[in-house]
Design an enzyme around this catalytic site. Structure first.
Site, PDB file in Angstrom:
ATOM      1  N   CYS A   2       0.856  -1.184   0.000  1.00 34.48           N
ATOM      2  CA  CYS A   2       0.000   0.000   0.000  1.00 34.48           C
ATOM      3  C   CYS A   2       0.894   1.235   0.000  1.00 34.48           C
ATOM      4  O   CYS A   2       2.066   1.172   0.336  1.00 34.48           O
ATOM      5  CB  CYS A   2      -0.948   0.092   1.183  1.00 34.48           C
ATOM      6  SG  CYS A   2      -1.957  -1.345   1.482  1.00 34.48           S
ATOM      7  N   TRP A  73      -3.429  -2.411  -1.231  1.00 38.74           N
ATOM      8  CA  TRP A  73      -3.257  -3.848  -1.489  1.00 38.74           C
ATOM      9  C   TRP A  73      -4.033  -4.541  -0.379  1.00 38.74           C
ATOM     10  O   TRP A  73      -3.648  -4.468   0.789  1.00 38.74           O
ATOM     11  CB  TRP A  73      -1.775  -4.211  -1.437  1.00 38.74           C
ATOM     12  CG  TRP A  73      -1.484  -5.639  -1.792  1.00 38.74           C
ATOM     13  CD1 TRP A  73      -1.305  -6.157  -3.045  1.00 38.74           C
ATOM     14  CD2 TRP A  73      -1.305  -6.735  -0.878  1.00 38.74           C
ATOM     15  NE1 TRP A  73      -1.049  -7.508  -2.965  1.00 38.74           N
ATOM     16  CE2 TRP A  73      -1.047  -7.880  -1.643  1.00 38.74           C
ATOM     17  CE3 TRP A  73      -1.369  -6.856   0.496  1.00 38.74           C
ATOM     18  CZ2 TRP A  73      -0.831  -9.128  -1.084  1.00 38.74           C
ATOM     19  CZ3 TRP A  73      -1.152  -8.103   1.071  1.00 38.74           C
ATOM     20  CH2 TRP A  73      -0.888  -9.228   0.285  1.00 38.74           C
TER      21      TRP A  73
END
Ligand code: F6R
Length: 605
Positions: A2, A73
């Site tokens: 992320c 993610w």
């Protein structure tokens, strides 16, 4: 995994945040979102999908001088608009972007639900937003501190509060948070690549630290509210290293950059006078190095595979027993740490959670650990405190190519350094140095030769299954070839020791299964020829990766690679495997730079 960005200043935050998210998208790309402070409170815009899709759907008047952004993610909750970050509390007063995993999220969610809180998402991050909103205090910093005391797990977070519109509070435990210092403006990012365009002056938060960020500056304290003194670091990244230039994909750009990456790793490290390698960053004089009776290499994914190759190189030259293991497997088996073993942690990003945890485990048990790391100042580099930096330049594509190559070069240098302290003669050392000198140009010529790989990709891209086989170093290289192919093209590829084929996998060899055989001109050449015979007898198609075009056995295709020195065979043989994977992925229409379900820098367990 992320990406987090943030901005507090006098400009419109939105274009700065969006541009930052594009740069961080390789860290996660299943959804993206922004939050900005507006007159009437916090406004959030988020979408499942890529950053460009979120950007295209932004409302016209979405603007503000304070904001945060996130590219995700998924961990808790499937990719969806609702599970995208920023996450907020029920009233919409708080906005949180988060990297990492809150391990006691289920328990905390149940407690909050029992108190009447209704959740809008499945994320662990919303739990944090609801917790922060529930703390009775006038200080956002205190509310965040109090909420963080209730959670276990890892995080890098940035939090906004409509009641404190001039502030962003950030905190770190296991996931990086970096502050960029501007002129009456501050930038926040989970990765320096999103800062370099704006400033070179950065503050790296350490685990257990919280910072209150405002346009005029920042204040860092610990979770226990003790002040921390932080010195700015000058970022070494250059902005134009972060763009694709004339290449269609970062992956191909980075394959092409390998000669330069190798030059970066070799720079200043070849000692011709003593025919050895200079590795000052190891900070281990010969007397200390010689007391190690074993070497253990740890890393994840390709980093672990590079360790398998490195172990062979070190053992070959130094005769010190050496092996490699997945850092995750290592840390979970309560490893015996011996004081006569040197541990080597390999990580391109320097942020991989399992590798970091293994390093901490080694250190906690009193072991000596050095790092082989690309990103300067990264968490693993700092945790090891000594080692070899790759200096390969930033790697943006999710799959590692040039940093894998540079890691192999670092291992050659380490093997040479150790070998020359033991039995490797000056003449033998010189031959390795001569070969290393020629390596960048030899790689350059190999990389330029794309045509054969394009043809092979067209011929084999429709296959559903492939084996990659080899012996010793050839097997480790086969692992990397198979991993690259499956990651970027989604073609099922599996690596096997060539000697093991007849103990089972031969059952799957047929005209529909491709086998790539790594067959260098070494002591095991004849054995590999026999393996090819066995595959051919089952009518399996074979691509041979070889040093000679004239093999004593019929194969479907031969990829011929030049030889410089047998220690460097895997480095040269790696290039066609990378290119084959790339070209097959093109044929299959895959998203090569951002393969599905993956992300660069795996900062969760
Ligand atoms: C594969 C790949 C991954 C990484 C692994 C470790 O192409 O890139 O397998 O090698 O996630 O990452 P680092 O080296 O950053 O620790």
């Amino acid at each position: 995994m992320c990406g987090i960005v943030g901005y507090v200043g006098h400009q419109n935050a939105v274009p700065i945040l969006v541009e930052g998210l594009h740069r961080l998208e390789y860290r996660g790309y299943d959804s993206a979102g922004l939050a900005v402070q507006r007159k009437h409170g916090i406004e959030i815009h988020k979408r499942q999908g890529k950053v460009r899709e979120m950007e295209a759907s932004l409302p016209k008047r979405f603007a503000g001088v304070v904001g945060v952004g996130h590219t995700r993610w998924a961990t808790h909750g499937a990719p969806s608009d609702g599970n995208a970050h920023p996450q907020s509390d029920t009233s919409g007063r708080i906005a949180v972007v988060h990297n990492g995993i809150i391990e006691n999220a289920h328990e905390l969610r149940a407690q909050l639900e029992a108190r009447g809180v209704v959740f809008a998402s499945q994320t662990d991050t919303e739990v944090l937003a609801q917790l922060i909103a529930g703390v009775e205090t006038d200080s956002l910093e205190d509310a965040v501190r109090s909420a963080l005391r209730a959670i276990t797990g890892t995080y890098g977070i940035a939090v906004m509060d409509a009641r404190h519109p001039d502030q962003i509070v950030v905190a770190r435990n296991g996931s990086p948070v970096i502050l960029g210092i501007g002129d009456k403006e501050m930038f926040i990012a989970s990765d320096a690549s999103a800062l370099v365009r704006h400033t070179q002056q950065a503050i790296y938060l350490d685990d257990g630290e919280i910072a209150v960020v405002e346009a005029r500056g920042f204040r860092v304290t610990s979770l226990d509210a003790l002040p921390s003194t932080k010195q700015p670091t000058t970022l070494q990244l250059v902005d134009d290293q972060m763009s694709k230039g004339s290449f269609s994909h970062f992956t191909m750009k980075e394959i092409y950059e390998q000669p330069d990456a190798v030059r970066g790793t070799l720079r200043g490290r070849l000692d011709r006078r003593f025919s050895t390698a200079r590795l000052d960053g190891l900070n281990l004089p010969a007397r200390d190095l010689l007391r190690f009776r074993r070497i253990k290499i740890i890393g994840c994914g390709s980093a672990c595979i590079s360790g398998f190759l490195g172990a062979r190189m070190i053992e070959r030259l130094s005769r010190i027993p050496c092996d490699a293991e997945s850092a995750a497997e290592f840390r979970y088996r309560n490893p015996v740490i011996e004081d006569d073993t040197l541990y080597v942690a390999v990580s391109q990003s320097g942020e991989t959670f399992d590798t970091l945890a293994a390093v901490e485990e080694i250190k906690r048990k009193g072991g000596a650990v050095v790092g082989i790391v690309n990103v300067v100042g990264s968490t693993i580099a700092r945790a090891c405190g000594r080692g070899v930096y790759l200096h390969a330049g930033p790697e943006i594509a999710v799959v590692s190519t040039k940093t894998f190559m540079s890691t192999l070069v670092a291992f050659v240098l380490l093997a040479l350094h150790l070998g020359r302290m033991k039995d490797v003669s000056a003449g033998a050392g010189r031959r390795i140095i001569d070969a290393l000198d020629q390596l960048p140009d030899a790689l350059g010529s190999l990389i330029a030769n794309q045509a054969q790989m394009t043809d092979l990709a067209k011929k084999y891209a429709h296959f559903a299954n492939a084996y990659f086989v080899g012996r010793n170093e050839g097997y480790a290289l086969a692992m990397e070839g198979a991993l690259k192919l499956k990651e970027v093209s989604y073609l099922h590829a599996e690596a096997y020791p060539a000697s093991e084929l007849k103990h089972g996998p031969l059952a799957l060899i047929s005209p529909d299964t491709l086998t790539v055989v790594v067959i260098p001109s070494d002591d095991l050449f004849e054995k590999n020829v026999s393996t090819i015979e066995e595959i051919r007898a089952r009518r399996g198609p074979v691509i041979a990766l070889s040093h000679t075009a004239t093999l004593p056995v019929a194969v479907d295709d031969v990829i011929v690679v030049p030889q410089l020195h047998e220690l460097l065979d895997p480095l040269l043989m790696l290039v066609p495997l990378q290119q084959f994977a790339f070209r097959v992925a093109i044929e299959r229409g895959c998203d090569i730079d951002q393969p599905r379900n993956l992300a660069k820098s795996v900062t969760v367990e």
